[in-house]
Design a protein around this motif. Structure first.
Motif, PDB file in Angstrom:
ATOM      1  N   GLU A 131       5.761  -4.814  -4.537  1.00 15.77           N
ATOM      2  CA  GLU A 131       4.547  -4.661  -3.729  1.00 15.77           C
ATOM      3  C   GLU A 131       3.420  -5.536  -4.262  1.00 15.77           C
ATOM      4  O   GLU A 131       2.706  -6.184  -3.491  1.00 15.77           O
ATOM      5  CB  GLU A 131       4.120  -3.194  -3.724  1.00 15.77           C
ATOM      6  CG  GLU A 131       5.057  -2.271  -2.967  1.00 15.77           C
ATOM      7  CD  GLU A 131       4.628  -0.824  -3.026  1.00 15.77           C
ATOM      8  OE1 GLU A 131       5.090  -0.035  -2.185  1.00 15.77           O
ATOM      9  OE2 GLU A 131       3.811  -0.487  -3.922  1.00 15.77           O
ATOM     10  N   ARG A 132       3.267  -5.603  -5.559  1.00 18.70           N
ATOM     11  CA  ARG A 132       2.214  -6.430  -6.144  1.00 18.70           C
ATOM     12  C   ARG A 132       2.452  -7.913  -5.834  1.00 18.70           C
ATOM     13  O   ARG A 132       1.513  -8.646  -5.521  1.00 18.70           O
ATOM     14  CB  ARG A 132       2.148  -6.201  -7.667  1.00 18.70           C
ATOM     15  CG  ARG A 132       1.640  -4.823  -8.067  1.00 18.70           C
ATOM     16  CD  ARG A 132       1.680  -4.660  -9.587  1.00 18.70           C
ATOM     17  NE  ARG A 132       0.809  -5.627 -10.261  1.00 18.70           N
ATOM     18  CZ  ARG A 132      -0.469  -5.449 -10.495  1.00 18.70           C
ATOM     19  NH1 ARG A 132      -1.061  -4.320 -10.118  1.00 18.70           N
ATOM     20  NH2 ARG A 132      -1.181  -6.372 -11.120  1.00 18.70           N
ATOM     21  N   SER A 147       4.010  -9.135  -3.262  1.00 20.02           N
ATOM     22  CA  SER A 147       3.752  -9.385  -1.848  1.00 20.02           C
ATOM     23  C   SER A 147       2.264  -9.480  -1.550  1.00 20.02           C
ATOM     24  O   SER A 147       1.856 -10.083  -0.561  1.00 20.02           O
ATOM     25  CB  SER A 147       4.376  -8.283  -0.995  1.00 20.02           C
ATOM     26  OG  SER A 147       3.721  -7.029  -1.201  1.00 20.02           O
ATOM     27  N   LEU A 148       1.431  -8.893  -2.417  1.00 22.05           N
ATOM     28  CA  LEU A 148      -0.016  -8.942  -2.238  1.00 22.05           C
ATOM     29  C   LEU A 148      -0.657 -10.067  -3.042  1.00 22.05           C
ATOM     30  O   LEU A 148      -1.884 -10.150  -3.138  1.00 22.05           O
ATOM     31  CB  LEU A 148      -0.648  -7.607  -2.645  1.00 22.05           C
ATOM     32  CG  LEU A 148      -0.244  -6.395  -1.803  1.00 22.05           C
ATOM     33  CD1 LEU A 148      -0.868  -5.114  -2.355  1.00 22.05           C
ATOM     34  CD2 LEU A 148      -0.650  -6.583  -0.354  1.00 22.05           C
ATOM     35  N   GLU A 197      -5.098 -10.580  -2.509  1.00 24.78           N
ATOM     36  CA  GLU A 197      -3.820 -10.527  -1.843  1.00 24.78           C
ATOM     37  C   GLU A 197      -3.490 -11.892  -1.296  1.00 24.78           C
ATOM     38  O   GLU A 197      -4.347 -12.709  -1.032  1.00 24.78           O
ATOM     39  CB  GLU A 197      -3.796  -9.505  -0.716  1.00 24.78           C
ATOM     40  CG  GLU A 197      -4.805  -9.750   0.366  1.00 24.78           C
ATOM     41  CD  GLU A 197      -4.701  -8.676   1.414  1.00 24.78           C
ATOM     42  OE1 GLU A 197      -4.106  -8.937   2.458  1.00 24.78           O
ATOM     43  OE2 GLU A 197      -5.207  -7.578   1.170  1.00 24.78           O
ATOM     44  N   ASP A 199      -2.015 -13.534   1.705  1.00 22.26           N
ATOM     45  CA  ASP A 199      -1.589 -13.357   3.085  1.00 22.26           C
ATOM     46  C   ASP A 199      -0.428 -14.262   3.380  1.00 22.26           C
ATOM     47  O   ASP A 199      -0.472 -15.471   3.158  1.00 22.26           O
ATOM     48  CB  ASP A 199      -2.742 -13.667   4.039  1.00 22.26           C
ATOM     49  CG  ASP A 199      -3.812 -12.593   3.965  1.00 22.26           C
ATOM     50  OD1 ASP A 199      -4.984 -12.927   4.147  1.00 22.26           O
ATOM     51  OD2 ASP A 199      -3.453 -11.434   3.707  1.00 22.26           O
ATOM     52  N   PRO A 213      -3.796  -2.223   2.541  1.00 20.39           N
ATOM     53  CA  PRO A 213      -2.891  -3.372   2.679  1.00 20.39           C
ATOM     54  C   PRO A 213      -1.451  -3.005   2.992  1.00 20.39           C
ATOM     55  O   PRO A 213      -0.737  -3.780   3.622  1.00 20.39           O
ATOM     56  CB  PRO A 213      -3.001  -4.071   1.314  1.00 20.39           C
ATOM     57  CG  PRO A 213      -4.319  -3.649   0.769  1.00 20.39           C
ATOM     58  CD  PRO A 213      -4.519  -2.245   1.254  1.00 20.39           C
ATOM     59  N   TYR A 214      -1.005  -1.832   2.553  1.00 21.08           N
ATOM     60  CA  TYR A 214       0.370  -1.431   2.801  1.00 21.08           C
ATOM     61  C   TYR A 214       0.593  -0.927   4.224  1.00 21.08           C
ATOM     62  O   TYR A 214       1.732  -0.865   4.691  1.00 21.08           O
ATOM     63  CB  TYR A 214       0.782  -0.329   1.813  1.00 21.08           C
ATOM     64  CG  TYR A 214       0.558  -0.682   0.370  1.00 21.08           C
ATOM     65  CD1 TYR A 214       1.316  -1.660  -0.254  1.00 21.08           C
ATOM     66  CD2 TYR A 214      -0.435  -0.043  -0.375  1.00 21.08           C
ATOM     67  CE1 TYR A 214       1.110  -1.988  -1.581  1.00 21.08           C
ATOM     68  CE2 TYR A 214      -0.654  -0.365  -1.708  1.00 21.08           C
ATOM     69  CZ  TYR A 214       0.121  -1.349  -2.302  1.00 21.08           C
ATOM     70  OH  TYR A 214      -0.097  -1.680  -3.604  1.00 21.08           O
TER      71      TYR A 214
END
Length: 835
Positions: free
Chosen positions: A42-43, A45-46, A464, A466, A704-705
């Motif tokens: 997750e980190r 992806s951000l 993040e 994008d 964001p998730y």
């Protein structure tokens, strides 16, 4: 909307019984390292640095599967935690499914389908390793069409479902690159069973047979299966629905000239085609009006004898489209979206709430009740009725008070007006997300372009990265049809009499019917291959060569170049194509009497009901690509153009027989098609606003998730329980009972009370969410199926479920947590609850 009274009304007795919530966490399934691996993915992806020592990578990887032996694959450790915990794709439809006949649970990870056998009842524990991995390779056409949501990894699944095709249960999956595949669930179960017996452990290399593999020309989203008529329907971002109708019998004429058309392709009347004879494999392309947009979900509507008669689709603008599958030149029935102020988007305010789901319910699907309170869950005094208008031709009752009365509701409806001022500063930051641009395209742009379009006004977020957003939808207008040369080169110009127009797939026919795509839609070919006319004369594939080309890891350019270097005369090409038809993946070869009959050795056919046109589907790679990327057509037929009394009578019977559930981002409606002129005789529809609110998923820490997850896009109908289950990627699920009064009753204000919806509960309940869902993440998929209990089974394979019938709901979240419920009806309620 202000509530009529401050005191919450007493809800009617609930007849639905929901069992205990069972939770399986990622740690319990994969081990202590799983939580850190999920967090680091997750980190990454951000755009943030991972906290662990190992760099995260995607698994299973489409590139690793279809291009084995890559250097990067060999460098990754085989015992890595990232090879154990699968990666999940974002911004898709429903990605889990339960078998209706077997104890099997399917999950789509990237381009793979993992099959699991749930252990123990009622916990339904999912094992760490799948019992089988299914990985259909991309078709030749998919390699050229590419992906839309993620062009870098196009062969990723958007949606999977299970259902019956005749007496056999099938699993269907559709992809971002337009591919659609199907497997027999029994063969999947047999493959798992054989592997366990032979080795004691599973292997991913033992694959069941993919009996169906086609492409619809653009990213595919909605799926539907019709049992009795043996149909598979697929919607795509071409603003159309493709219905695949498999051959069920042989051709009546045993003609040697197999490329020519026989009586099976002709029409037996002015509007009724002979295609339902099903002597060939048919690709039926159902078009809608020019204003139709992308279609996330679809369903079938039956005739009075139970055969599939129409396709129902909801587009992203909230319009429901109802179109004939078999009849020629019929107008499209349109249910426009309601434009009430309360139906505004919560996540993307002030845009209107977008359409995401549709379900056609026949009269038999509604539970008969005696009182209005039993029908809606509240007495009439607590209800508010909107008069016809605001895009709705019938009065609508607001049942928001029913939601407020549900005990342990995790998302009670908010007060009108609070939402707009609270969330608007954060909206613009979330507008540029991959999902809405991939499925909605530029349809939402007008709602945001203007005085509020300055991104500098948005609040700053945590760092993040994008993801590169896909291009906007293609510039071609979905409603324009190039009619200049449509009939000039037709083999038989008989459409004027209501008989299908027949066009061959020769160079002249296909070139006229399907002109070259405009700029931006051209195939990604090497510069030396741009001269299509020259290549068409040299292309030749035998059956084995074509199949090897599809399964090989070559790029489209390489494969076409190899085909160019294999010259064969045109007559040989025709013969080879005909022989290929007998082994094409769309042909169902089942020797058993309970499976589809072996179709004749004939080419696949395409049928366009809106125009009555019939065409042979080309099988040369470039010609097939040209067919799939043809100009988008629309159904411009109008009711005034067809004054057929029989058609009007059919429509009246249909509108009397069916009602429609439409789901939006957080709201759902029950609408009818009946158009009474007298306002007082019009049936009152049901509007349930703010059923699953986005609420605190807007919070800065988790926002964001949850981008583009406010959508009621997962819709299931369980006739055995008289229940409709609607899920949202936010992670919550509605359980709704369709109801109807035994006798219609006139309202005190206007309209007639007859059909309704009663919201039973919302899962996970507030107490369960607090205890079982401490880390909030979106829903990867919602699976619904009967509980498979070998101790109390009854019936044949098509009816296997416990008695009384119990269904399991499995909520699979993106952090790999799984929540499981059992749902049933109380036996003492009798026929009012269980059909």
């Amino acid at each position: 909307m202000d509530r009529p009274s401050k005191k919450s009304p007493t809800p009617s007795p609930r007849t639905l019984s929901v069992g205990r919530c069972y939770t399986q966490t990622a740690t319990a399934r994969f081990g202590n390292e799983a939580k850190g691996a999920i967090r680091d993915r997750e980190r990454t992806s951000l755009g943030m640095e991972p906290e662990g020592l190992e760099s995260p990578f995607a698994w299973p990887s489409t590139q690793q599967t279809f291009l084995p032996g890559l250097e990067e694959d060999r460098r990754r450790p085989k015992d890595s935690i990232y090879r154990l915990v699968p990666s999940m794709q974002n911004y898709r439809n429903n990605l889990t499914a339960l078998s209706q006949a077997h104890n099997l649970y399917f999950v789509a990870y990237q381009g793979h389908i993992f099959a699991y056998t749930p252990r123990s009842i009622p916990k339904q524990t999912i094992p760490r390793d799948p019992d089988l991995q299914i990985y259909p390779r991309p078709s030749k056409e998919a390699l050229s069409i590419g992906g839309y949501i993620d062009p870098d990894t196009p062969h990723v699944i958007n949606h999977i479902i299970t259902g019956y095709l005749g007496r056999e249960e099938i699993l269907v999956a559709c992809y971002d690159d337009g591919d659609v595949v199907a497997y027999y669930v029994k063969e999947i179960a047999d493959s798992i069973s054989r592997t366990k017996r032979s080795t004691g452990k599973t292997h991913a290399h033992r694959q069941p047979r993919c009996f169906f593999h086609e492409n619809v020309g653009h990213t595919a989203w909605g799926l539907a299966i019709h049992r009795k008529s043996r149909l598979i329907a697929v919607s795509s971002n071409r603003y159309e629905v493709t219905v695949f109708a498999f051959a069920l019998t042989t051709c009546q004429k045993n003609s040697k000239r197999i490329r020519e058309f026989c009586d099976c392709c002709q029409s037996s009347g002015n509007t009724q085609s002979s295609i339902p004879r099903r002597a060939r494999n048919w690709r039926i392309v159902v078009a809608f009006r020019a204003e139709a947009s992308n279609i996330p979900n679809i369903c079938f509507a039956d005739s009075e004898d139970g055969q599939a008669e129409k396709i129902c689709a909801v587009d992203i603008n909230g319009v429901i489209w109802v179109a004939d599958i078999w009849r020629i030149s019929q107008p499209v029935v349109q249910i426009p979206p309601s434009k009430h102020l309360i139906l505004q988007s919560e996540e993307f305010w002030p845009a209107p709430s977008r359409g995401w789901g549709v379900l056609a319910l026949s009269e038999e699907s509604f539970v008969p009740v005696n009182t209005l309170e039993e029908m809606l869950g509240l007495p009439e005094e607590a209800l508010s009725i909107f008069q016809p208008g605001s895009g709705c031709s019938q009065p609508m009752v607001n049942v928001a008070e029913c939601l407020a009365a549900i005990p342990d509701n995790p998302c009670p409806p908010p007060m009108l007006g609070a939402r707009a001022g609270q969330f608007f500063p954060n909206v613009l930051n979330m507008f540029h997300n991959q999902s809405l641009q991939s499925l909605v395209g530029d349809a939402i742009a007008p709602n945001f372009v203007g005085e509020h379009s300055d991104e500098s006004e948005a609040e700053p977020e945590e760092p993040e990265n994008d993801i590169d957003e896909p291009d906007e939808l293609d510039d071609e207008d979905s409603g324009e049809m190039d009619q200049e040369t449509e009939a000039e080169d037709a083999q038989q110009d008989i459409a004027v009499q209501g008989v299908p127009e027949i066009v061959t797939a020769d160079h002249g026919g296909s070139a006229v019917l399907f002109p070259h795509p405009p700029a931006g839609l051209q195939f990604h070919q090497d510069q030396a291959l741009h001269d299509i006319d020259e290549i068409l004369g040299q292309l030749a594939y035998a059956v084995q060569e074509f199949q090897e080309a599809i399964s090989s890891p070559d790029t489209p350019e390489t494969a076409l170049a190899q085909a160019k270097d294999s010259p064969v005369d045109q007559d040989t090409v025709m013969s080879m194509d005909d022989r290929q038809k007998s082994s094409n993946v769309t042909t169902l070869r089942r020797r058993s009497h309970n499976r589809l009959s072996t179709p004749p050795i004939r080419l696949d056919m395409a049928f366009f009901p809106h125009s009555g046109m019939i065409q042979v589907i080309p099988r040369h790679p470039i010609q097939l690509l040209e067919f799939l990327r043809r100009k988008i057509e629309s159904n411009d037929n109008k009711e005034d153009d067809n004054k057929d009394p029989a058609a009007e009578d059919r429509l009246k019977r249909f509108t009397k027989r069916y009602h429609f559930i439409r789901t939006l981002e957080k709201d759902l409606e029950l609408r009818s098609l009946r158009e009474e002129h007298d306002t007082r005789s019009k049936e009152i529809g049901v509007l349930c606003p703010d059923a699953v609110t986005f609420s605190w998923f807007q919070e800065r820490s988790i926002r964001p998730y949850f981008r583009a997850t406010s959508r009621l896009s997962m819709v299931f109908h369980i006739p055995e329980l008289s229940l409709v289950v609607v899920g949202s990627p936010t992670g919550r699920v509605l359980c709704v009972t369709p109801t109807k009064l035994r006798s219609p009753v006139a309202s005190k204000t206007s309209g007639m009370w007859h059909h309704g919806l009663r919201v039973e509960c919302i899962l996970p309940r507030s107490s369960e969410e607090e205890a079982c869902r401490p880390v909030l993440r979106p829903l990867h998929g919602l699976a619904v199926g009967p509980v498979q209990d070998d101790d109390r089974m009854y019936g044949d394979r098509t009816n296997r479920a416990t008695a009384p019938k119990r269904y399991r709901l499995m909520l699979h979240y993106r952090n790999h947590d799984i929540l499981t419920y059992e749902v049933t009806r109380k036996e003492q309620t009798g026929r009012l609850c269980i059909f």
